[in-house]
Scaffold this motif. Structure first.
Motif, PDB file in Angstrom:
ATOM      1  N   SER A 182      49.180 -29.910  10.337  1.00  0.00           N
ATOM      2  CA  SER A 182      48.684 -28.531  10.487  1.00  0.00           C
ATOM      3  C   SER A 182      47.327 -28.449  11.167  1.00  0.00           C
ATOM      4  CB  SER A 182      48.591 -27.851   9.115  1.00  0.00           C
ATOM      5  OG  SER A 182      49.857 -27.811   8.508  1.00  0.00           O
ATOM      6  N   ALA A 183      46.436 -29.396  10.848  1.00  0.00           N
ATOM      7  CA  ALA A 183      45.084 -29.322  11.404  1.00  0.00           C
ATOM      8  C   ALA A 183      45.082 -29.642  12.903  1.00  0.00           C
ATOM      9  CB  ALA A 183      44.154 -30.279  10.656  1.00  0.00           C
ATOM     10  N   ARG A 184      46.075 -30.411  13.356  1.00  0.00           N
ATOM     11  CA  ARG A 184      46.064 -30.878  14.757  1.00  0.00           C
ATOM     12  C   ARG A 184      47.144 -30.236  15.622  1.00  0.00           C
ATOM     13  NH1 ARG A 184      47.317 -36.200  12.244  1.00  0.00           N
ATOM     14  NH2 ARG A 184      47.421 -34.783  10.487  1.00  0.00           N
ATOM     15  N   TRP A 185      47.847 -29.247  15.095  1.00  0.00           N
ATOM     16  CA  TRP A 185      49.042 -28.676  15.737  1.00  0.00           C
ATOM     17  C   TRP A 185      48.707 -27.929  17.020  1.00  0.00           C
ATOM     18  CZ3 TRP A 185      51.855 -23.665  14.320  1.00  0.00           C
ATOM     19  CH2 TRP A 185      53.193 -23.716  14.698  1.00  0.00           C
ATOM     20  N   ALA A 186      47.573 -27.246  17.009  1.00  0.00           N
ATOM     21  CA  ALA A 186      47.175 -26.422  18.160  1.00  0.00           C
ATOM     22  C   ALA A 186      45.703 -26.102  18.021  1.00  0.00           C
ATOM     23  CB  ALA A 186      47.973 -25.123  18.166  1.00  0.00           C
ATOM     24  N   ASP A 187      45.044 -25.756  19.122  1.00  0.00           N
ATOM     25  CA  ASP A 187      43.650 -25.322  19.029  1.00  0.00           C
ATOM     26  C   ASP A 187      43.578 -24.093  18.130  1.00  0.00           C
ATOM     27  OD1 ASP A 187      42.717 -27.294  20.588  1.00  0.00           O
ATOM     28  OD2 ASP A 187      42.729 -26.131  22.456  1.00  0.00           O
ATOM     29  N   ASP A 188      44.513 -23.182  18.316  1.00  0.00           N
ATOM     30  CA  ASP A 188      44.587 -21.986  17.475  1.00  0.00           C
ATOM     31  C   ASP A 188      45.964 -21.967  16.810  1.00  0.00           C
ATOM     32  OD1 ASP A 188      44.769 -19.506  16.334  1.00  0.00           O
ATOM     33  OD2 ASP A 188      43.866 -18.441  18.023  1.00  0.00           O
ATOM     34  N   GLY A 189      46.030 -22.569  15.627  1.00  0.00           N
ATOM     35  CA  GLY A 189      47.304 -22.706  14.922  1.00  0.00           C
ATOM     36  C   GLY A 189      47.905 -21.358  14.558  1.00  0.00           C
ATOM     37  N   VAL A 190      47.054 -20.396  14.244  1.00  0.00           N
ATOM     38  CA  VAL A 190      47.544 -19.055  13.889  1.00  0.00           C
ATOM     39  C   VAL A 190      48.266 -18.449  15.085  1.00  0.00           C
ATOM     40  CG1 VAL A 190      46.802 -16.704  13.333  1.00  0.00           C
ATOM     41  CG2 VAL A 190      45.864 -18.651  12.067  1.00  0.00           C
ATOM     42  N   ALA A 191      47.637 -18.525  16.260  1.00  0.00           N
ATOM     43  CA  ALA A 191      48.262 -17.968  17.472  1.00  0.00           C
ATOM     44  C   ALA A 191      49.588 -18.669  17.738  1.00  0.00           C
ATOM     45  CB  ALA A 191      47.321 -18.133  18.665  1.00  0.00           C
ATOM     46  N   ARG A 192      49.612 -19.975  17.567  1.00  0.00           N
ATOM     47  CA  ARG A 192      50.858 -20.711  17.834  1.00  0.00           C
ATOM     48  C   ARG A 192      51.955 -20.320  16.851  1.00  0.00           C
ATOM     49  NH1 ARG A 192      52.246 -27.090  18.800  1.00  0.00           N
ATOM     50  NH2 ARG A 192      54.504 -26.750  18.820  1.00  0.00           N
ATOM     51  N   ALA A 193      51.596 -20.188  15.569  1.00  0.00           N
ATOM     52  CA  ALA A 193      52.596 -19.817  14.562  1.00  0.00           C
ATOM     53  C   ALA A 193      53.167 -18.430  14.884  1.00  0.00           C
ATOM     54  CB  ALA A 193      51.969 -19.838  13.170  1.00  0.00           C
ATOM     55  N   LEU A 194      52.304 -17.493  15.250  1.00  0.00           N
ATOM     56  CA  LEU A 194      52.774 -16.137  15.574  1.00  0.00           C
ATOM     57  C   LEU A 194      53.695 -16.170  16.799  1.00  0.00           C
ATOM     58  CD1 LEU A 194      49.536 -14.008  14.953  1.00  0.00           C
ATOM     59  CD2 LEU A 194      51.641 -14.043  13.568  1.00  0.00           C
ATOM     60  N   GLU A 195      53.338 -17.006  17.757  1.00  0.00           N
ATOM     61  CA  GLU A 195      54.141 -17.135  18.975  1.00  0.00           C
ATOM     62  C   GLU A 195      55.513 -17.739  18.671  1.00  0.00           C
ATOM     63  OE1 GLU A 195      51.065 -18.392  21.949  1.00  0.00           O
ATOM     64  OE2 GLU A 195      52.749 -19.741  22.432  1.00  0.00           O
ATOM     65  N   GLU A 196      55.496 -18.827  17.897  1.00  0.00           N
ATOM     66  CA  GLU A 196      56.752 -19.529  17.581  1.00  0.00           C
ATOM     67  C   GLU A 196      57.704 -18.625  16.795  1.00  0.00           C
ATOM     68  OE1 GLU A 196      57.628 -22.899  18.087  1.00  0.00           O
ATOM     69  OE2 GLU A 196      55.727 -23.871  18.620  1.00  0.00           O
ATOM     70  N   LEU A 197      57.130 -17.714  15.982  1.00  0.00           N
ATOM     71  CA  LEU A 197      57.978 -16.865  15.133  1.00  0.00           C
ATOM     72  C   LEU A 197      58.185 -15.477  15.737  1.00  0.00           C
ATOM     73  CD1 LEU A 197      56.701 -17.729  11.513  1.00  0.00           C
ATOM     74  CD2 LEU A 197      58.543 -18.776  12.826  1.00  0.00           C
ATOM     75  N   ALA A 198      57.777 -15.291  16.992  1.00  0.00           N
ATOM     76  CA  ALA A 198      57.799 -13.948  17.593  1.00  0.00           C
ATOM     77  C   ALA A 198      59.150 -13.256  17.438  1.00  0.00           C
ATOM     78  CB  ALA A 198      57.393 -14.028  19.052  1.00  0.00           C
ATOM     79  N   ASP A 199      60.261 -13.947  17.714  1.00  0.00           N
ATOM     80  CA  ASP A 199      61.574 -13.292  17.624  1.00  0.00           C
ATOM     81  C   ASP A 199      62.420 -13.895  16.522  1.00  0.00           C
ATOM     82  OD1 ASP A 199      61.162 -11.528  19.817  1.00  0.00           O
ATOM     83  OD2 ASP A 199      61.291 -13.302  21.121  1.00  0.00           O
ATOM     84  N   VAL A 200      61.768 -14.374  15.502  1.00  0.00           N
ATOM     85  CA  VAL A 200      62.480 -15.100  14.446  1.00  0.00           C
ATOM     86  C   VAL A 200      62.496 -14.267  13.165  1.00  0.00           C
ATOM     87  CG1 VAL A 200      62.439 -17.210  13.050  1.00  0.00           C
ATOM     88  CG2 VAL A 200      61.773 -17.297  15.458  1.00  0.00           C
ATOM     89  N   ASP A 201      63.694 -14.142  12.545  1.00  0.00           N
ATOM     90  CA  ASP A 201      63.804 -13.361  11.301  1.00  0.00           C
ATOM     91  C   ASP A 201      63.278 -14.129  10.099  1.00  0.00           C
ATOM     92  OD1 ASP A 201      64.886 -11.185  12.507  1.00  0.00           O
ATOM     93  OD2 ASP A 201      66.967 -11.890  12.276  1.00  0.00           O
ATOM     94  N   ASP A 202      63.533 -15.443  10.090  1.00  0.00           N
ATOM     95  CA  ASP A 202      63.145 -16.246   8.935  1.00  0.00           C
ATOM     96  C   ASP A 202      61.653 -16.552   9.006  1.00  0.00           C
ATOM     97  OD1 ASP A 202      62.803 -17.931   6.856  1.00  0.00           O
ATOM     98  OD2 ASP A 202      64.246 -19.460   7.527  1.00  0.00           O
ATOM     99  N   ARG A 203      60.879 -15.785   8.246  1.00  0.00           N
ATOM    100  CA  ARG A 203      59.421 -15.963   8.302  1.00  0.00           C
ATOM    101  C   ARG A 203      58.897 -16.683   7.060  1.00  0.00           C
ATOM    102  NH1 ARG A 203      57.779 -13.202  12.769  1.00  0.00           N
ATOM    103  NH2 ARG A 203      55.572 -13.419  12.262  1.00  0.00           N
ATOM    104  N   ARG A 204      59.801 -17.358   6.334  1.00  0.00           N
ATOM    105  CA  ARG A 204      59.361 -18.042   5.117  1.00  0.00           C
ATOM    106  C   ARG A 204      58.443 -19.222   5.453  1.00  0.00           C
ATOM    107  NH1 ARG A 204      64.088 -20.457   2.704  1.00  0.00           N
ATOM    108  NH2 ARG A 204      64.784 -20.363   4.862  1.00  0.00           N
ATOM    109  N   ALA A 205      57.458 -19.433   4.586  1.00  0.00           N
ATOM    110  CA  ALA A 205      56.492 -20.510   4.789  1.00  0.00           C
ATOM    111  C   ALA A 205      56.019 -20.992   3.432  1.00  0.00           C
ATOM    112  CB  ALA A 205      55.309 -20.001   5.598  1.00  0.00           C
ATOM    113  N   ARG A 206      55.426 -22.167   3.434  1.00  0.00           N
ATOM    114  CA  ARG A 206      54.758 -22.582   2.191  1.00  0.00           C
ATOM    115  C   ARG A 206      53.546 -23.444   2.512  1.00  0.00           C
ATOM    116  NH1 ARG A 206      58.354 -27.053  -1.031  1.00  0.00           N
ATOM    117  NH2 ARG A 206      57.952 -28.728   0.420  1.00  0.00           N
ATOM    118  N   TYR A 207      52.563 -23.311   1.634  1.00  0.00           N
ATOM    119  CA  TYR A 207      51.394 -24.183   1.677  1.00  0.00           C
ATOM    120  C   TYR A 207      51.616 -25.299   0.670  1.00  0.00           C
ATOM    121  CZ  TYR A 207      47.829 -21.129   3.997  1.00  0.00           C
ATOM    122  OH  TYR A 207      47.070 -20.408   4.870  1.00  0.00           O
ATOM    123  N   VAL A 208      51.234 -26.517   1.063  1.00  0.00           N
ATOM    124  CA  VAL A 208      51.356 -27.664   0.163  1.00  0.00           C
ATOM    125  C   VAL A 208      49.994 -28.342   0.043  1.00  0.00           C
ATOM    126  CG1 VAL A 208      52.508 -29.887  -0.228  1.00  0.00           C
ATOM    127  CG2 VAL A 208      53.736 -28.048   0.951  1.00  0.00           C
TER     128      VAL A 208
END
Ligand code: IMP
Length: 183
Positions: A82-108
């Motif tokens: 998670s720390a190394r996934w992208a410069d802006d991980g939030v932006a990447r997560a929003l982009e990856e899920l842009a057209d996706v119905d399954d928005r489930r996530a979990r923190y570990v």
């Protein structure tokens, strides 16, 4: 109990201090933490604790922490990365899920505490939720502006640091660690 946290993240320190009353928790300052090379959160947390033990005084326990966010639609990525996934991980997560119905996530969160003599205790915490459509809120760090815990309407960044101290994956892991000390 005196313990050193092998981390440079002040947010993590604050959450863990609140969740481990009676522990004198301090950040272990080190210019260079070794790279995270394990295949699991546990291995990374244990690696940080071992590194911490090589620096901490002989009387202290050291705590290693590893955490991440897992997106169901991405098969659990970025997870430990998670720390190394992208410069802006939030932006990447929003982009990856842009057209996706399954928005489930979990923190570990995985915590490993090591005694000066090497005895080990551990605790795991998981916080289930969904990814919001856009960023909301200003507290916390990392993915908190887009993480909505199950049972809540707001993001963790809106719920705030006081909420996190009580309910975050880190608080849950700390609770598990405390009960590991009682058994
Ligand atoms: P670590 O420092 O290698 O354990 O990386 C953990 C990464 O997971 C952080 O940099 C964040 O991207 C994410 N993360 C872990 N816990 C949290 C949290 O409580 N809020 C937001 N992001 C988190």
């Amino acid at each position: 109990m005196i313990a050193k946290l092998a981390s440079q993240n002040a947010h993590k320190l604050e959450e863990l201090r609140a969740a481990l009353p009676g522990w004198e928790l301090e950040l272990l300052g080190a210019a260079e933490f070794p790279p995270e090379e394990g295949d699991t959160y546990y291995e990374n947390a244990r690696g940080k604790a071992e590194f911490g033990r090589s620096l901490a005084g002989p009387e202290a326990w050291t705590i290693g922490e590893d955490s991440g966010i897992e997106l169901a639609a991405l098969g659990g990525a970025p997870g430990m990365r998670s720390a190394r996934w992208a410069d802006d991980g939030v932006a990447r997560a929003l982009e990856e899920l842009a057209d996706v119905d399954d928005r489930r996530a979990r923190y570990v969160c995985e915590l490993v505490a090591l005694a000066p003599a090497g005895e080990e205790r551990r605790g795991t915490g998981i916080l289930d939720g969904t990814i919001a459509e856009e960023r909301r809120g200003s507290e916390g760090f990392g993915y908190d502006p887009i993480f909505i815990p199950d049972g809540e309407a707001q993001t963790v960044a809106e719920l705030g640091n006081a909420w996190k101290r009580e309910h975050s994956h880190r608080a849950l892991a700390a609770r598990a660690l405390r009960s590991a000390f009682r058994t």
